[in-house]
Write an enzyme that holds these catalytic residues in place. Structure first.
Site, PDB file in Angstrom:
ATOM      1  N   SER A   1       0.830  -1.190   0.000  1.00  0.00           N
ATOM      2  CA  SER A   1       0.000   0.000   0.000  1.00  0.00           C
ATOM      3  C   SER A   1       0.876   1.255   0.000  1.00  0.00           C
ATOM      4  O   SER A   1       1.715   1.415  -0.889  1.00  0.00           O
ATOM      5  CB  SER A   1      -0.968  -0.055   1.185  1.00  0.00           C
ATOM      6  OG  SER A   1      -2.040   0.813   0.990  1.00  0.00           O
TER       7      SER A   1
ATOM      8  N   HIS B   1      -6.840  -6.015  -1.286  1.00  0.00           N
ATOM      9  CA  HIS B   1      -5.702  -5.161  -0.960  1.00  0.00           C
ATOM     10  C   HIS B   1      -4.661  -5.940  -0.170  1.00  0.00           C
ATOM     11  O   HIS B   1      -4.963  -6.580   0.817  1.00  0.00           O
ATOM     12  CB  HIS B   1      -6.191  -3.967  -0.148  1.00  0.00           C
ATOM     13  CG  HIS B   1      -5.191  -2.859  -0.044  1.00  0.00           C
ATOM     14  ND1 HIS B   1      -4.632  -2.255  -1.145  1.00  0.00           N
ATOM     15  CD2 HIS B   1      -4.635  -2.250   1.048  1.00  0.00           C
ATOM     16  CE1 HIS B   1      -3.793  -1.308  -0.749  1.00  0.00           C
ATOM     17  NE2 HIS B   1      -3.777  -1.290   0.578  1.00  0.00           N
TER      18      HIS B   1
ATOM     19  N   ASP C   1      -8.448  -5.781  -5.903  1.00  0.00           N
ATOM     20  CA  ASP C   1      -8.091  -4.667  -5.022  1.00  0.00           C
ATOM     21  C   ASP C   1      -8.790  -3.412  -5.518  1.00  0.00           C
ATOM     22  O   ASP C   1      -8.453  -2.865  -6.575  1.00  0.00           O
ATOM     23  CB  ASP C   1      -6.569  -4.470  -5.041  1.00  0.00           C
ATOM     24  CG  ASP C   1      -6.099  -3.432  -4.027  1.00  0.00           C
ATOM     25  OD1 ASP C   1      -6.949  -2.727  -3.453  1.00  0.00           O
ATOM     26  OD2 ASP C   1      -4.873  -3.339  -3.815  1.00  0.00           O
TER      27      ASP C   1
END
Length: 648
Positions: free
Chosen positions: A262, A405, A374
């Site tokens: 991320s 994710h 995602d």
């Protein structure tokens, strides 16, 4: 099993320095035909024991083996502040990044030089309570910043986030009171990599934790802050301990591999785009390649999945965890103005945060990892970054999985990558198939490249439906029927899934292929070219690619958005004249997906998307000319394969 949805904005998958201990990955691997770095056999029975002279790593099957101690008490941990050539908080002094090194004792006693696995994050110190922007308002309507849309001091309604913030506050209070040691930044990666001879560095991004400077949600200062660690590891930057004494990194080879998920995976992209020497490999997992594509789409204000109303200023506020809570206030307020939630246009603000601009500087070997489902950091980020690296001949590999994710490649895949590019072992990883894709049945399949070179752009035409029912999606232009204009009535309260499932609805248009007699695989980016007019000067446009099963149940495979006022350029708003037809081209999020036999491929068009776009009051009407609109899908085998599977 799909990955659990993260509970923090752009959440990372590492443990907080004030949270629970990091999970340990099993380190046991076969050690047949093991060799040291110099090529001599190493006795495995003495692994981890003290040596009279320098000890080297051991490799087997192209991977570094866990021959060093896994006991944390045998490792050296040191804390440093690294000077950054930028003063983002305007205090008249260069910013400093707080970092922590964990290395083997052999780097001190036996002359071992270790490469480094490095992760930098704005999340290690937790986060602040925040409230996202209000999205229930008319399009292109100015919102007065700082009045009700951001609660900087209120309670969060997320219990998991509350728990994390409470733990962070408790740790801070204990440290300030001198009742306990300064908390460790993170222990992630240590159990995997130190026994294999690597060192590990964790650093806190500018404006967070014990670093100074300001958070800017992808601004240049954050890139320079993360880069400074690589520079220090290569003797080009200065670092200091808590007493102000200079600390040098004499224990490292200077070869660095960055990894993270991320935001933590985005910073490796940012640092690699500087071309910094010593950064030899990166593993960006669910990482951003352009912040515009995180918060916008083709001129439309579009949220990251699960965080409707979040924007650059909100995220900066969340990670602003340094002790001085006032020095960066004016900068964050400037973010709120410059991000422009009114027009959604691409601007100098977003251009600064676009790592695609500098992808030509990347020389580090890049292993991209991303979830095909995602919707936080959408797949476009991985696809465009990977595609640009591929075009430029940068060593590259991509891992795509069925989760959302997060989701790292296996330890073996990572080990081969870091062994090749950090230890310099010729293990042939650069000759492996470039793409590793987890299929719908969770099997892992290797492909020569991604998107699959066998995919071909396949253009489909829209045949109108009747009385709100689904029309056709066909290869045959003659089956589209006479010129027909179909209408969508915008209602932002209606969810995309419900509209895709509906047999009839005035709030969407649907088009379906014939029933497939065999599987059809998509690999790449679906695109639409639409001829539309509007009865109002502003509207959202949302497109869904849908898999309809034998019972007509819809599964949204991917989707895309656009603002018709940005039909000529994402950087410029051109007014829409009601009643005038316009050509609108938009891309959906890239995907790799197999439509099963017995299913039908569908396209669903709607206006506002409850989960992602601004949500104006119902009433706008959008008119589609079906005879002048097409859908192009990247299908394996192209039109011939689809024709065979639909008996056209």
């Amino acid at each position: 099993m799909p990955l659990p949805r993260p509970r923090t904005p752009l959440a990372d998958r590492t443990e907080s320095r004030r949270g629970r201990p990091a999970r340990r990955a099993a380190a046991a691997l076969g050690l047949a035909a093991a060799t040291t770095l110099s090529g001599f056999a190493a006795p495995l029975a003495s692994a981890g024991a003290a040596a009279d002279g320098p000890i080297g790593p051991v490799f087997s099957n192209g991977m570094a083996q866990p021959v060093f101690s896994s006991n944390r008490a045998d490792w050296i941990r040191e804390e440093v502040w690294i000077e950054v050539p930028v003063d983002s908080d305007g205090d008249g002094r260069n910013d400093r990044v707080h970092a922590e090194v964990t290395r083997l004792r052999e780097t001190e006693t036996a002359g071992l030089k270790s490469p480094v696995v490095y992760e930098v994050s704005p999340y290690y110190a937790g986060g602040n309570p925040i409230t996202n922007h209000n999205v229930d308002h008319e399009l292109h309507q100015a919102r007065r910043p700082g009045k009700g849309w951001l609660n900087r001091g209120g309670k969060t309604t997320d219990p998991a986030k509350d728990e994390r913030l409470t733990a962070a506050a408790t740790a801070d209070e204990a440290a300030a009171a001198g009742t306990g040691p300064q908390p460790i930044i993170s222990t992630s990666h240590e159990a995997n990599w130190l026994p294999r001879g690597f060192a590990v560095v964790h650093a806190e991004s500018l404006g967070s934790g014990r670093s100074d400077g300001c958070p800017t949600t992808g601004g240049r200062n954050e890139t320079l802050g993360a880069k400074a660690v690589v520079d220090w590891l290569n003797g080009r930057a200065k670092a200091y301990d808590a007493a102000g004494r200079e600390v040098k990194s004499t224990w490292t080879t200077g070869k660095v591999g960055m990894i993270g998920t991320s935001y933590n995976g985005t910073l490796p992209n940012a640092v690699a785009s500087t071309g910094v020497e010593g950064l030899e490999a990166i593993v960006p997992i669910s990482a951003i390649s352009s912040w515009y594509d995180y918060y916008r789409a083709n001129g439309a204000v579009v949220a990251p999945g699960g965080y409707q109303g979040e924007d650059a200023d909100v995220l900066a506020e969340y990670v602003y965890t340094r002790s001085d809570k006032q020095i960066c206030r004016s900068l964050i307020e400037r973010l709120a103005q410059e991000q422009d939630r009114v027009t959604g246009d691409y601007s100098a603000f977003w251009d600064e945060r676009n790592y695609m601009n500098d992808v030509g500087n990347v020389h580090a070997a890049v292993l991209v990892a991303h979830g095909l489902n995602d919707w936080n950091v959408k797949t476009k980020h991985a696809a465009q970054w990977y595609g640009a690296l591929k075009e430029r001949g940068v060593p590259h590999k991509i891992y795509l999985h069925q989760g959302g994710h997060g989701g790292s490649p296996s330890l073996d895949v990572l080990n081969r990558w870091f062994t090749r590019y950090l230890w310099g072992q010729e293990n042939g990883v650069e000759n492996d198939p470039r793409a590793l894709v987890q299929r719908e049945d969770r099997s892992l399949v290797e492909y020569a490249e991604w998107p699959d070179p066998a995919s071909a752009a396949t253009t489909l035409n829209l045949a109108p439906g009747a009385n709100g029912t689904a029309g056709g999606l066909t290869l045959d232009r003659t089956r589209r029927g006479r010129p027909v204009t179909e209408t969508i009535a915008d209602d932002a309260s209606k969810r995309a899934q419900a509209l895709a499932d509906a047999a009839t609805s005035p709030n969407r248009l649907a088009y379906k292929s014939g029933t497939l007699t065999g599987p059809v695989r998509l690999s790449g980016t679906p695109q639409l070219s639409l001829r539309m007019s509007f009865d109002q000067p502003a509207a959202n446009i949302t497109a869904l690619l849908v898999d309809y099963d034998q019972n007509g149940k819809a599964k949204i495979v991917t989707r895309g958005w656009t603002d018709p006022q940005n039909r000529k350029s994402i950087s410029r708003t051109d007014p829409v004249k009601p009643g005038t037809p316009y050509r609108l081209d938009l891309d959906m999020q890239p995907h790799d997906y197999v439509f099963a036999a017995g299913h039908r491929i569908g396209i669903v068009l709607l206006s506002s998307d409850y989960e992602y776009t601004i949500r104006p009051a119902p009433g706008a009407r959008l008119h589609l000319d079906t005879t002048k609109s097409t859908v192009t899908l990247p299908l394996i085998g192209g039109a011939d394969a689809l024709a065979a599977a639909t008996a056209e």
